[in-house]
Design a protein around this motif. Structure first.
Motif, PDB file in Angstrom:
ATOM      1  N   ASN A  35       0.822  -1.212   0.000  1.00 20.01           N
ATOM      2  CA  ASN A  35       0.000   0.000   0.000  1.00 20.01           C
ATOM      3  C   ASN A  35       0.857   1.264   0.000  1.00 20.01           C
ATOM      4  O   ASN A  35       0.497   2.256  -0.624  1.00 20.01           O
ATOM      5  N   GLU A  36       1.983   1.226   0.696  1.00 19.87           N
ATOM      6  CA  GLU A  36       2.900   2.376   0.673  1.00 19.87           C
ATOM      7  C   GLU A  36       3.446   2.607  -0.734  1.00 19.87           C
ATOM      8  O   GLU A  36       3.532   3.741  -1.200  1.00 19.87           O
ATOM      9  N   LEU A  37       3.823   1.524  -1.418  1.00 15.66           N
ATOM     10  CA  LEU A  37       4.322   1.648  -2.796  1.00 15.66           C
ATOM     11  C   LEU A  37       3.243   2.195  -3.718  1.00 15.66           C
ATOM     12  O   LEU A  37       3.523   3.026  -4.593  1.00 15.66           O
ATOM     13  N   LEU A  38       2.008   1.739  -3.523  1.00  7.89           N
ATOM     14  CA  LEU A  38       0.895   2.247  -4.332  1.00  7.89           C
ATOM     15  C   LEU A  38       0.723   3.752  -4.130  1.00  7.89           C
ATOM     16  O   LEU A  38       0.549   4.506  -5.085  1.00  7.89           O
ATOM     17  N   CYS A  39       0.773   4.180  -2.876  1.00  9.01           N
ATOM     18  CA  CYS A  39       0.605   5.604  -2.569  1.00  9.01           C
ATOM     19  C   CYS A  39       1.737   6.440  -3.165  1.00  9.01           C
ATOM     20  O   CYS A  39       1.498   7.500  -3.729  1.00  9.01           O
ATOM     21  N   LYS A  40       2.966   5.951  -3.045  1.00  6.49           N
ATOM     22  CA  LYS A  40       4.106   6.686  -3.602  1.00  6.49           C
ATOM     23  C   LYS A  40       3.991   6.819  -5.114  1.00  6.49           C
ATOM     24  O   LYS A  40       4.366   7.831  -5.691  1.00  6.49           O
ATOM     25  N   ALA A  41       3.486   5.769  -5.753  1.00  7.15           N
ATOM     26  CA  ALA A  41       3.355   5.780  -7.211  1.00  7.15           C
ATOM     27  C   ALA A  41       2.131   6.557  -7.664  1.00  7.15           C
ATOM     28  O   ALA A  41       2.007   6.892  -8.840  1.00  7.15           O
ATOM     29  N   GLY A  42       1.221   6.851  -6.753  1.00  8.24           N
ATOM     30  CA  GLY A  42       0.017   7.581  -7.122  1.00  8.24           C
ATOM     31  C   GLY A  42      -0.982   6.721  -7.872  1.00  8.24           C
ATOM     32  O   GLY A  42      -1.824   7.232  -8.587  1.00  8.24           O
ATOM     33  N   GLU A  44      -3.210   4.396  -6.472  1.00  9.21           N
ATOM     34  CA  GLU A  44      -4.035   3.711  -5.486  1.00  9.21           C
ATOM     35  C   GLU A  44      -5.266   3.070  -6.112  1.00  9.21           C
ATOM     36  O   GLU A  44      -5.765   2.064  -5.633  1.00  9.21           O
ATOM     37  N   HIS A  45      -5.779   3.655  -7.192  1.00  8.59           N
ATOM     38  CA  HIS A  45      -7.030   3.184  -7.769  1.00  8.59           C
ATOM     39  C   HIS A  45      -6.820   2.206  -8.919  1.00  8.59           C
ATOM     40  O   HIS A  45      -7.779   1.728  -9.494  1.00  8.59           O
ATOM     41  N   ASN A  46      -5.575   1.938  -9.284  1.00  8.34           N
ATOM     42  CA  ASN A  46      -5.315   1.013 -10.384  1.00  8.34           C
ATOM     43  C   ASN A  46      -4.227   0.022  -9.978  1.00  8.34           C
ATOM     44  O   ASN A  46      -3.116   0.054 -10.493  1.00  8.34           O
ATOM     45  N   ARG A  47      -4.580  -0.847  -9.083  1.00  9.02           N
ATOM     46  CA  ARG A  47      -3.613  -1.791  -8.524  1.00  9.02           C
ATOM     47  C   ARG A  47      -3.072  -2.752  -9.563  1.00  9.02           C
ATOM     48  O   ARG A  47      -1.883  -3.052  -9.589  1.00  9.02           O
ATOM     49  N   SER A  48      -3.930  -3.251 -10.445  1.00  6.75           N
ATOM     50  CA  SER A  48      -3.476  -4.243 -11.417  1.00  6.75           C
ATOM     51  C   SER A  48      -2.448  -3.654 -12.373  1.00  6.75           C
ATOM     52  O   SER A  48      -1.450  -4.287 -12.699  1.00  6.75           O
ATOM     53  N   ARG A  49      -2.656  -2.409 -12.808  1.00  3.14           N
ATOM     54  CA  ARG A  49      -1.688  -1.765 -13.704  1.00  3.14           C
ATOM     55  C   ARG A  49      -0.352  -1.566 -12.987  1.00  3.14           C
ATOM     56  O   ARG A  49       0.705  -1.749 -13.564  1.00  3.14           O
ATOM     57  N   PHE A  50      -0.409  -1.197 -11.707  1.00  2.00           N
ATOM     58  CA  PHE A  50       0.795  -1.021 -10.903  1.00  2.00           C
ATOM     59  C   PHE A  50       1.562  -2.329 -10.806  1.00  2.00           C
ATOM     60  O   PHE A  50       2.775  -2.371 -10.996  1.00  2.00           O
ATOM     61  N   ILE A  51       0.863  -3.425 -10.529  1.00  4.89           N
ATOM     62  CA  ILE A  51       1.512  -4.722 -10.368  1.00  4.89           C
ATOM     63  C   ILE A  51       2.178  -5.153 -11.664  1.00  4.89           C
ATOM     64  O   ILE A  51       3.331  -5.598 -11.676  1.00  4.89           O
ATOM     65  N   VAL A  52       1.472  -5.014 -12.779  1.00  6.30           N
ATOM     66  CA  VAL A  52       2.032  -5.414 -14.078  1.00  6.30           C
ATOM     67  C   VAL A  52       3.280  -4.606 -14.401  1.00  6.30           C
ATOM     68  O   VAL A  52       4.297  -5.146 -14.831  1.00  6.30           O
ATOM     69  N   LYS A  53       3.233  -3.304 -14.155  1.00  3.23           N
ATOM     70  CA  LYS A  53       4.393  -2.458 -14.447  1.00  3.23           C
ATOM     71  C   LYS A  53       5.573  -2.821 -13.550  1.00  3.23           C
ATOM     72  O   LYS A  53       6.724  -2.806 -13.983  1.00  3.23           O
ATOM     73  N   ARG A  54       5.320  -3.159 -12.305  1.00  2.00           N
ATOM     74  CA  ARG A  54       6.400  -3.544 -11.403  1.00  2.00           C
ATOM     75  C   ARG A  54       6.994  -4.900 -11.781  1.00  2.00           C
ATOM     76  O   ARG A  54       8.204  -5.084 -11.747  1.00  2.00           O
ATOM     77  N   ILE A  55       6.159  -5.839 -12.158  1.00  2.00           N
ATOM     78  CA  ILE A  55       6.646  -7.177 -12.510  1.00  2.00           C
ATOM     79  C   ILE A  55       7.548  -7.116 -13.737  1.00  2.00           C
ATOM     80  O   ILE A  55       8.616  -7.721 -13.772  1.00  2.00           O
ATOM     81  N   PHE A  56       7.114  -6.400 -14.753  1.00  2.00           N
ATOM     82  CA  PHE A  56       7.864  -6.366 -16.008  1.00  2.00           C
ATOM     83  C   PHE A  56       8.841  -5.200 -16.089  1.00  2.00           C
ATOM     84  O   PHE A  56       9.447  -4.967 -17.124  1.00  2.00           O
ATOM     85  N   GLY A  57       9.002  -4.472 -15.001  1.00  2.00           N
ATOM     86  CA  GLY A  57      10.004  -3.413 -14.941  1.00  2.00           C
ATOM     87  C   GLY A  57       9.710  -2.243 -15.868  1.00  2.00           C
ATOM     88  O   GLY A  57      10.612  -1.519 -16.248  1.00  2.00           O
TER      89      GLY A  57
END
Length: 88
Positions: A35-42, A44-57
């Protein structure tokens, strides 16, 4: 009565793309960090997009809006146009 409909752009069948779904579990500590990483990245409302971007760098850009800067720029623009009118 004709039961055959004309195919238009709106009712044309969409091409099917492959879609895969994954799930995972986090413990309390990991969830807090997530949740902290989500907040820093801005994102919060698009968790799946955040996860995909983090996984694939993939790079993602965080745009933060500061209301005080917006007000400052608005007032500066007003001042600029006021000065421009008086000089003409």
């Amino acid at each position: 009565m004709d039961t055959n409909r004309k195919t238009t752009l709106r009712n044309a069948p969409k091409p099917k793309t492959a879609s895969y779904k994954y799930s995972f579990r986090l413990n309390e500590e990991q969830n807090i960090r997530f949740n902290e990483l989500l907040c820093k990245a801005g994102l919060e409302h698009n968790r799946s997009r955040f996860i995909v971007k983090r996984i694939f760098g993939e790079e993602f850009v965080v745009v933060r809006r500061d209301p005080s800067k917006t007000q400052f720029v608005t007032r500066l623009n007003d001042f600029y146009f006021l000065m421009k009118e008086t000089c003409e």
